[in-house]
Design a protein around this motif. Structure first.
Motif, PDB file in Angstrom:
ATOM      1  N   ALA A   1     -27.940 -36.441 -60.565  1.00  0.00           N
ATOM      2  CA  ALA A   1     -28.245 -35.326 -60.282  1.00  0.00           C
ATOM      3  C   ALA A   1     -29.223 -35.155 -59.137  1.00  0.00           C
ATOM      4  O   ALA A   1     -29.304 -34.243 -58.097  1.00  0.00           O
ATOM      5  CB  ALA A   1     -29.336 -34.812 -61.376  1.00  0.00           C
ATOM      6  N   ALA A   2     -29.937 -36.486 -58.738  1.00  0.00           N
ATOM      7  CA  ALA A   2     -30.879 -36.602 -57.681  1.00  0.00           C
ATOM      8  C   ALA A   2     -30.092 -36.530 -56.446  1.00  0.00           C
ATOM      9  O   ALA A   2     -30.231 -36.031 -55.198  1.00  0.00           O
ATOM     10  CB  ALA A   2     -31.790 -37.834 -57.708  1.00  0.00           C
ATOM     11  N   SER A   3     -28.916 -37.424 -56.507  1.00  0.00           N
ATOM     12  CA  SER A   3     -27.776 -37.508 -55.107  1.00  0.00           C
ATOM     13  C   SER A   3     -27.420 -35.985 -55.107  1.00  0.00           C
ATOM     14  O   SER A   3     -27.345 -35.640 -53.815  1.00  0.00           O
ATOM     15  CB  SER A   3     -26.808 -38.139 -55.725  1.00  0.00           C
ATOM     16  N   ALA A   4     -27.052 -35.164 -55.838  1.00  0.00           N
ATOM     17  CA  ALA A   4     -26.886 -33.698 -55.752  1.00  0.00           C
ATOM     18  C   ALA A   4     -27.612 -33.059 -55.029  1.00  0.00           C
ATOM     19  O   ALA A   4     -27.407 -32.361 -54.043  1.00  0.00           O
ATOM     20  CB  ALA A   4     -26.286 -33.124 -57.085  1.00  0.00           C
ATOM     21  N   VAL A   5     -29.183 -33.136 -55.265  1.00  0.00           N
ATOM     22  CA  VAL A   5     -29.990 -32.412 -54.616  1.00  0.00           C
ATOM     23  C   VAL A   5     -30.060 -32.968 -53.099  1.00  0.00           C
ATOM     24  O   VAL A   5     -30.190 -32.374 -52.264  1.00  0.00           O
ATOM     25  CB  VAL A   5     -31.555 -32.550 -55.119  1.00  0.00           C
ATOM     26  N   LEU A   6     -30.308 -34.308 -52.964  1.00  0.00           N
ATOM     27  CA  LEU A   6     -30.328 -34.990 -51.577  1.00  0.00           C
ATOM     28  C   LEU A   6     -29.120 -34.618 -50.857  1.00  0.00           C
ATOM     29  O   LEU A   6     -29.407 -34.263 -49.520  1.00  0.00           O
ATOM     30  CB  LEU A   6     -30.538 -36.607 -51.800  1.00  0.00           C
ATOM     31  N   SER A   7     -28.037 -34.763 -51.219  1.00  0.00           N
ATOM     32  CA  SER A   7     -27.004 -34.438 -50.205  1.00  0.00           C
ATOM     33  C   SER A   7     -26.513 -33.116 -50.024  1.00  0.00           C
ATOM     34  O   SER A   7     -26.029 -32.845 -48.898  1.00  0.00           O
ATOM     35  CB  SER A   7     -25.787 -35.335 -50.923  1.00  0.00           C
ATOM     36  N   GLY A   8     -26.523 -32.410 -51.139  1.00  0.00           N
ATOM     37  CA  GLY A   8     -26.176 -30.903 -51.130  1.00  0.00           C
ATOM     38  C   GLY A   8     -27.340 -30.074 -50.345  1.00  0.00           C
ATOM     39  O   GLY A   8     -26.948 -29.226 -49.537  1.00  0.00           O
ATOM     40  N   LEU A   9     -28.551 -30.417 -50.574  1.00  0.00           N
ATOM     41  CA  LEU A   9     -29.489 -29.453 -50.232  1.00  0.00           C
ATOM     42  C   LEU A   9     -30.558 -30.040 -49.180  1.00  0.00           C
ATOM     43  O   LEU A   9     -30.842 -29.256 -48.116  1.00  0.00           O
ATOM     44  CB  LEU A   9     -30.263 -29.065 -51.176  1.00  0.00           C
TER      45      LEU A   9
END
Lengths: 114, 510
Positions: free
Chosen positions: B254-262
């Motif tokens: 979930a944190a990767s999604a925040v970092l990479s997406g946003l």
């Protein structure tokens, strides 16, 4: 040479030293110090700009001074966060280095289930 | 002061919503911090719903008035005071971030939930608080009208994003977090130096005032170069991308999604804001070509290295390195259109669509990889057998998100690349079109490898390690569908991103 120009040149020298140290030194603590030296240079430059832009009868332009204080607070928090991470890294492995066992471009040394 | 400039310095209807968009996530974070434990998750989810409603309300205010939404803090006019402004670009990014954060929030309920009766742990509490902090900082980046406020917003974003990398506390992730922080600090101090030079030369940091005063001269060139270089380090454009793959691949899904997406979109958005809104009269085509050359190198290197990865999360992280490259191809295209005296909106829209479709697709991909990891207990690309039968929705989501990254119709990635390639042809810069096509081809290879491997039948007697909740799969699929169907934006009757932007163009003083 007047005051603001002298301070501006000092600021440029500080930024240069800091940038050199940040890029060349492999140790993270020295990199953090390098960042702080660049920061000092930037703040000194901002102070010199405040002095140069002073209105008649004032010691300096107050806007850069207000921004400067905020910048120092932000740089201080950044340093605190970096040092906290550094201490944690030391506690975990006893070794403080940014070089990982597996360089990011090679995956051969990656543990399969990490 | 010209009349059009003073019109920008009045709080418009709905201006207060901009304050709420920043205040609500941070207030939610503080409340969650005070109540702690399982309550942090409830507070965060309630804040997500409220924040999404605020983003929609801001979009509505913009569409109704057809002008940028403005709020003057404390009634103090720039240059002394600070303004919050949301034009079309800001509003589109606000909406995207709200949607993606909500998807991630739903997904993270399973990984970071604290059911009643269970002792609270540190990682879930920190995750929910930092999720809100990242959101608040991103909103501040999108609506700030002042370069120093933007500096503070960027720093807040970094301070919220770095601990997300090392959420599980392993030595390797702490090291990636420290490396990320050092790159980000170098980037922000260079940005600040540029801002200081601008203040010294022009006496203001307010974006419209600065755009009117800035002239092509050494001070502006130095400031632009320093600020853009700093932002490139934060956005991880090749060759400053080395921190990104270990940081993004080591974090929880979930944190990767925040970092990479946003998170990387925050500094990219600021680079775009500077380039088009502040330095529109200073930038030159060769400078833009340099940025795009770095982008092209990122596309080729990122994709080729992604192909060689043996772990799914690292593969996706390198794919991010490549996709960041596309975001910078729009600079020479837009500048080329402007030099030819044409409207640069088409290239800017292509870049925005690329950012939005990548934000949704990459968040979906990282979360899909997280589900694959939970099901198999590993994420080796060579050994993904049986995933499709255990997680059909997730594999479909991965394929749809991959289709958007490749640029297959009707995805958002397709429309973005279509716009960018047509502009590249129009402005006679065919080489960028070639890079985009080769990049799409390379992307398709690794997406197909992963999807085909998941489709292989499982070994006899193999059982998933854990059963994944259905709503987690649904959240991933929803984000992937957002990215896949974004191509429908072509049906939008109004050019949303350009609302409120023309005003700053007309204010250039003679």
């Amino acid at each position: 040479m007047n005051g603001p120009t002298l301070f501006g040149l000092c600021a440029a020298a500080l930024v240069g030293f800091g940038l050199y140290g940040l890029i060349v030194n492999p140790q993270p603590l020295r990199k953090i110090i390098g960042f702080n030296i660049i920061g000092s240079g930037v703040f000194l430059l901002f102070g010199a700009i405040a002095r140069r832009g002073a209105a008649v009868g004032m010691g300096g332009d107050p806007v850069p001074q207000a921004l400067l204080i905020t910048g120092i607070v932000v740089a201080f928090s950044a340093t605190a966060l970096a040092v906290a991470l550094l201490l944690r890294l030391f506690d975990e492995g006893g070794l403080v280095t940014l070089a990982s066992e597996a360089p990011p471009t090679k995956t051969t040394a990656d543990p399969p289930d990490a | 002061m010209s009349p059009s400039l003073s019109a920008q310095n009045l709080t418009t209807l709905g201006g207060l919503l901009l304050v709420l968009a920043i205040l609500v996530p941070f207030a939610g974070m503080l409340i969650g911090f005070v109540f702690g434990g399982g309550n942090a998750q409830r507070v965060a989810l309630a804040t997500l719903a409220a924040g999404l409603a605020i983003a929609i309300a801001i979009a509505n205010a913009l569409a109704q008035s057809g002008k940028a939404v403005v709020y003057i803090l404390g009634g103090w006019m720039p240059p002394l005071g600070v303004a919050l402004r949301a034009d079309g670009l800001s509003v589109v990014m606000l909406l995207t971030v709200a949607v993606v954060i909500c998807g991630i929030g739903v997904y993270a309920r399973a990984d970071f939930g604290t059911p009643s009766g269970v002792k609270e742990a540190r990682a879930p509490l920190i995750f929910w608080l930092l999720l809100l902090a990242v959101w608040g900082s991103l909103n501040l980046v999108f609506v700030s009208g002042d370069l120093f406020t933007l500096y503070v917003a960027l720093e807040l974003l970094t301070f919220a994003a770095v601990p997300l990398v090392s959420l599980d506390g392993r030595t390797e992730t702490v090291r990636s977090a420290l490396r990320y922080l050092l790159y980000a600090l170098l980037g922000s101090v260079l940005y600040l130096l540029g801002a200081v030079l601008l203040y010294g030369a022009y006496g203001t940091l307010d974006i419209p005032l600065l755009a009117a005063r800035v002239r092509p001269e050494p001070a502006a060139w130095a400031a632009l170069a320093l600020m853009i270089a700093g932002l490139l380090a934060k956005t991880a454009l090749f060759p400053l991308h080395l921190w990104l793959p270990p940081a993004h691949a080591g974090a929880p899904a979930a944190a990767s999604a925040v970092l990479s997406g946003l998170v990387i979109k925050g500094s990219w958005f600021l680079a775009m804001r500077l380039w088009f809104d502040v330095f529109a009269d200073v930038v030159t085509l060769p400078a833009a070509q340099t940025l795009a050359a770095l982008g092209a190198a990122a596309i080729l290197v990122g994709n080729v290295v992604a192909l060689r990865q043996t772990r799914l999360k690292l593969l996706i992280a390198y794919s991010t390195v490549a996709q960041i490259g596309y975001l910078f191809l729009m600079f020479p295209l837009a500048t080329g259109l402007a030099t030819a005296g044409l409207d640069s909106a088409m290239a800017v829209n292509g870049g925005m669509l690329q950012a939005i479709s990548h934000a949704t697709a990459k968040a979906a991909m990282f979360m899909a990889a997280g589900l694959v990891y939970t099901t198999l207990g590993h994420d080796r690309v060579a050994d993904l057998r049986g995933v499709a039968s255990a997680l059909p929705m997730t594999v479909l989501a991965f394929a749809l998100a991959g289709a958007s990254l490749i640029g297959l119709p009707p995805s958002g990635g397709f429309l973005a690349k279509w716009l960018l390639i047509s502009v590249a042809i129009t402005t006679a810069q065919w080489w960028w079109a070639l890079v985009m096509l080769v990049g799409g081809l390379l992307t398709s290879v690794y997406v197909f490898i992963v999807v085909v491997r998941t489709l292989a039948p499982a070994h006899v007697g193999w059982n998933p390690k854990t059963t994944v909740p259905r709503y987690q799969q649904a959240a991933v699929l929803a984000l992937a569908l957002c990215s896949f169907l974004l191509g429908a934006a072509v049906l939008c009757p109004v050019d949303v991103t350009q609302i409120g932007r023309t005003v700053s163009r007309n204010t250039v003083l003679p």
